[in-house]
Design an enzyme around this catalytic site. Structure first.
Site, PDB file in Angstrom:
ATOM      1  N   LYS A  68       0.702  -1.302   0.033  1.00 30.58           N
ATOM      2  CA  LYS A  68      -0.171   0.072   0.043  1.00 30.58           C
ATOM      3  C   LYS A  68       1.059   1.249   0.087  1.00 30.58           C
ATOM      4  CE  LYS A  68      -2.019  -1.372   3.882  1.00 30.58           C
ATOM      5  NZ  LYS A  68      -1.545  -2.661   3.742  1.00 30.58           N
ATOM      6  N   THR A  69       1.745   1.278   0.695  1.00 27.65           N
ATOM      7  CA  THR A  69       2.677   2.438   0.802  1.00 27.65           C
ATOM      8  C   THR A  69       3.592   2.732  -0.360  1.00 27.65           C
ATOM      9  OG1 THR A  69       2.862   2.247   3.476  1.00 27.65           O
ATOM     10  CG2 THR A  69       4.615   3.660   2.317  1.00 27.65           C
ATOM     11  N   ASP A 113      -1.287   7.008   6.455  1.00 31.60           N
ATOM     12  CA  ASP A 113      -1.549   5.569   6.560  1.00 31.60           C
ATOM     13  C   ASP A 113      -2.240   5.289   7.653  1.00 31.60           C
ATOM     14  OD1 ASP A 113      -0.679   3.030   6.003  1.00 31.60           O
ATOM     15  OD2 ASP A 113       1.521   3.286   6.805  1.00 31.60           O
ATOM     16  N   THR A 162      -5.185  -1.257   7.040  1.00 30.86           N
ATOM     17  CA  THR A 162      -5.445  -2.527   6.950  1.00 30.86           C
ATOM     18  C   THR A 162      -6.975  -2.865   7.458  1.00 30.86           C
ATOM     19  OG1 THR A 162      -4.454  -2.350   9.169  1.00 30.86           O
ATOM     20  CG2 THR A 162      -2.924  -3.302   7.345  1.00 30.86           C
ATOM     21  N   ARG A 222       6.583  -8.071   1.924  1.00 28.51           N
ATOM     22  CA  ARG A 222       7.515  -7.792   2.819  1.00 28.51           C
ATOM     23  C   ARG A 222       7.971  -9.005   3.532  1.00 28.51           C
ATOM     24  NH1 ARG A 222       4.609  -4.422   6.824  1.00 28.51           N
ATOM     25  NH2 ARG A 222       5.041  -2.774   5.526  1.00 28.51           N
TER      26      ARG A 222
HETATM   27  N1  LIG Z   1       3.842  -5.103  -5.597  1.00 30.51           N
HETATM   28  C1  LIG Z   1       5.032  -5.254  -5.125  1.00 30.51           C
HETATM   29  N2  LIG Z   1       6.208  -5.601  -5.853  1.00 30.51           N
HETATM   30  C2  LIG Z   1       7.392  -5.522  -5.333  1.00 30.51           C
HETATM   31  N3  LIG Z   1       7.770  -5.513  -4.158  1.00 30.51           N
HETATM   32  C3  LIG Z   1       6.673  -4.962  -3.177  1.00 30.51           C
HETATM   33  C4  LIG Z   1       5.441  -4.995  -3.674  1.00 30.51           C
HETATM   34  N4  LIG Z   1       4.680  -4.606  -2.755  1.00 30.51           N
HETATM   35  C5  LIG Z   1       5.291  -4.457  -1.750  1.00 30.51           C
HETATM   36  N5  LIG Z   1       6.742  -4.843  -2.251  1.00 30.51           N
HETATM   37  C6  LIG Z   1       7.732  -4.986  -1.122  1.00 30.51           C
HETATM   38  O1  LIG Z   1       7.160  -5.183   0.155  1.00 30.51           O
HETATM   39  C7  LIG Z   1       7.759  -4.013   1.093  1.00 30.51           C
HETATM   40  C8  LIG Z   1       6.565  -3.781   1.923  1.00 30.51           C
HETATM   41  O2  LIG Z   1       5.371  -3.104   1.229  1.00 30.51           O
HETATM   42  P1  LIG Z   1       4.591  -1.754   1.687  1.00 30.51           P
HETATM   43  O3  LIG Z   1       5.334  -0.947   2.908  1.00 30.51           O
HETATM   44  O4  LIG Z   1       4.048  -0.955   0.430  1.00 30.51           O
HETATM   45  O5  LIG Z   1       3.473  -2.622   2.205  1.00 30.51           O
HETATM   46  P2  LIG Z   1       2.064  -1.831   3.160  1.00 30.51           P
HETATM   47  O6  LIG Z   1       1.149  -2.601   2.580  1.00 30.51           O
HETATM   48  O7  LIG Z   1       2.084  -0.466   2.952  1.00 30.51           O
HETATM   49  O8  LIG Z   1       2.147  -2.476   4.552  1.00 30.51           O
HETATM   50  P3  LIG Z   1       1.737  -1.928   6.000  1.00 30.51           P
HETATM   51  O9  LIG Z   1       0.052  -2.191   5.953  1.00 30.51           O
HETATM   52  O10 LIG Z   1       2.113  -2.780   7.081  1.00 30.51           O
HETATM   53  O11 LIG Z   1       1.975  -0.395   6.177  1.00 30.51           O
HETATM   54  C9  LIG Z   1       8.175  -2.774   0.197  1.00 30.51           C
HETATM   55  O12 LIG Z   1       9.034  -2.284   0.772  1.00 30.51           O
HETATM   56  C10 LIG Z   1       8.511  -3.452  -0.881  1.00 30.51           C
HETATM   57  O13 LIG Z   1       9.897  -4.022  -0.814  1.00 30.51           O
HETATM   58 MG   LIG Z   2       2.480   0.846   4.650  1.00 26.21          MG
END
Ligand SMILES: Nc1ncnc2c1ncn2[C@@H]1O[C@H](COP(=O)(O)OP(=O)(O)OP(=O)(O)O)[C@@H](O)[C@H]1O
Ligand SMILES: [Mg+2]
Length: 332
Positions: A68-69, A113, A162, A222
């Site tokens: 998401k981030t 977030d 989430t 992640r």
């Molecule tokens: N679609 C993708 N392709 C490649 N790598 C990804 C992808 N999505 C996430 N990642 C990897 O996973 C890591 C975690 O993703 P991210 O921080 O965007 O998740 P999030 O959904 O924001 O999690 P949270 O809910 O904990 O904030 C990123 O730093 C990246 O390295």
């Molecule tokens: Mg995030």
């Protein structure tokens, strides 16, 4: 009560933080999977760019670590827009939000977030800001009070959560650019992510290693990256190459099984099986038996156990499924 993540591979040593930034995709082609979301968001961004305008507000939701981030940053990069990141808990009072909004550079992305954690007063102030780009300030009190509309710099809100069910209807309806669900990843997408991470980390490993890490990554990028780094650490310390055997040994050491489940997942399932006779168990009672808080159960343990079909959520509580019972019988 502990709010520590359950999974040892989710605890990131400080030295990993710079690496994490390097592993985060910065172009669409590197953002694997989520094809439907990517296609739709790109249309919204392209259309806005053509009009020479900011896109409407966007909301991304899904389990932790699914991108998401990363997607929020990709949106800003695509628009070549500055991004200001904050979170629902950080914006405690309406005044905090007013300060953020009035200080935005025109044409910014405001990334909030865990946006479900915004308080109701803050949310109320956010509505006119999202709808008409104004901040409503109430001057005076009682019958003589009046509202002044202060124009704000143009911005697009990108929200992430989430817990989409905790987003109020009025807030949800203001994401005119769309509400997008990010889902768990296929093994194939995870393999591509791991291969790219190997390149970024300047490491080499066979397809068998990539396969093993992918299948233990809980369908989450992640976790895939974190596990890869832990396997690399293990290989470094033992002065070995990253082989499938080293992978197995490292996973054993970290208590991660073939499916990516940890001792804590097993403790959850066992408590549900024995402490609650397979359920239904109320989330609070279960959390208390596990000395965890209900949020951690819902956000960290349960999404992947639900996906595996080991538990079910019913209105009366959590239930262990036959599949979950079979897993426990084999695991012990
Ligand atoms: N679609 C993708 N392709 C490649 N790598 C990804 C992808 N999505 C996430 N990642 C990897 O996973 C890591 C975690 O993703 P991210 O921080 O965007 O998740 P999030 O959904 O924001 O999690 P949270 O809910 O904990 O904030 C990123 O730093 C990246 O390295
Ligand atoms: Mg995030």
């Amino acid at each position: 009560m502990s709010s520590t993540p359950l999974d040892p591979i989710k605890e990131e040593p400080v030295r990993d933080q710079a690496l994490d930034a390097a592993l985060r995709p910065t172009i669409w082609d590197e953002y694997e999977g989520q094809g439907h979301v990517k296609a739709n968001v790109k249309v919204v961004l392209d259309a806005a760019k053509k009009r020479g305008d900011m896109p409407e507000h966007l909301l991304f939701y899904g389990p932790p670590g699914v991108g998401k981030t990363t997607l929020a940053h990709l949106v800003a990069l695509t628009l070549e827009a500055p991004i200001r990141s904050t979170s629902g808990v950080a914006i405690e009072r309406a005044g905090d939000l007013a300060a953020i909004l009035t200080n935005l550079e025109p044409g910014s992305i405001l990334f909030i977030d865990e946006i479900h954690q915004l308080g109701s007063k803050v949310e109320e102030l956010l509505y006119p800001a999202l709808e008409s780009g104004t901040l409503d300030i109430v001057l005076g009190k009682g019958p003589s009070a009046r509202t002044v509309e202060l124009p704000l710099p143009r911005f697009t809100l990108v929200g992430a959560t989430t817990r989409v069910s905790h987003i109020s209807g009025p807030l949800r309806s203001r994401f005119g650019g769309g509400v997008y669900q990010l889902d768990f990843y296929s093994d194939e997408d995870l393999r591509s992510i791991i291969k790219r991470s190997l390149r970024v980390l300047n490491l080499s490993a066979s397809d068998a290693v990539v396969e093993k890490i992918a299948s233990r990554s809980r369908a989450t990028p992640r976790v895939a990256n974190a596990l890869l780094k832990r396997v690399r650490d293990y290989a470094e310390v033992h002065e070995k190459d990253i082989t499938p055997e080293v992978c197995d040994l490292a996973c054993q050491m970290f208590g991660i099984d073939e499916l990516g489940l940890t001792k804590d997942d097993k403790r959850y399932l066992e408590t549900l099986a024995t402490g609650f006779k397979g359920g239904p168990a109320g989330i609070r009672a279960l959390a208390s038996a596990l000395h965890e808080d209900p949020d951690t159960l819902e956000n960290v343990y349960e999404p992947y156990l639900l996906r595996l079909g080991y538990i079910e959520r019913s209105p009366r509580g959590r239930m262990l499924t036959d599949k979950g019972e079979a897993y426990l019988a084999n695991a012990s």
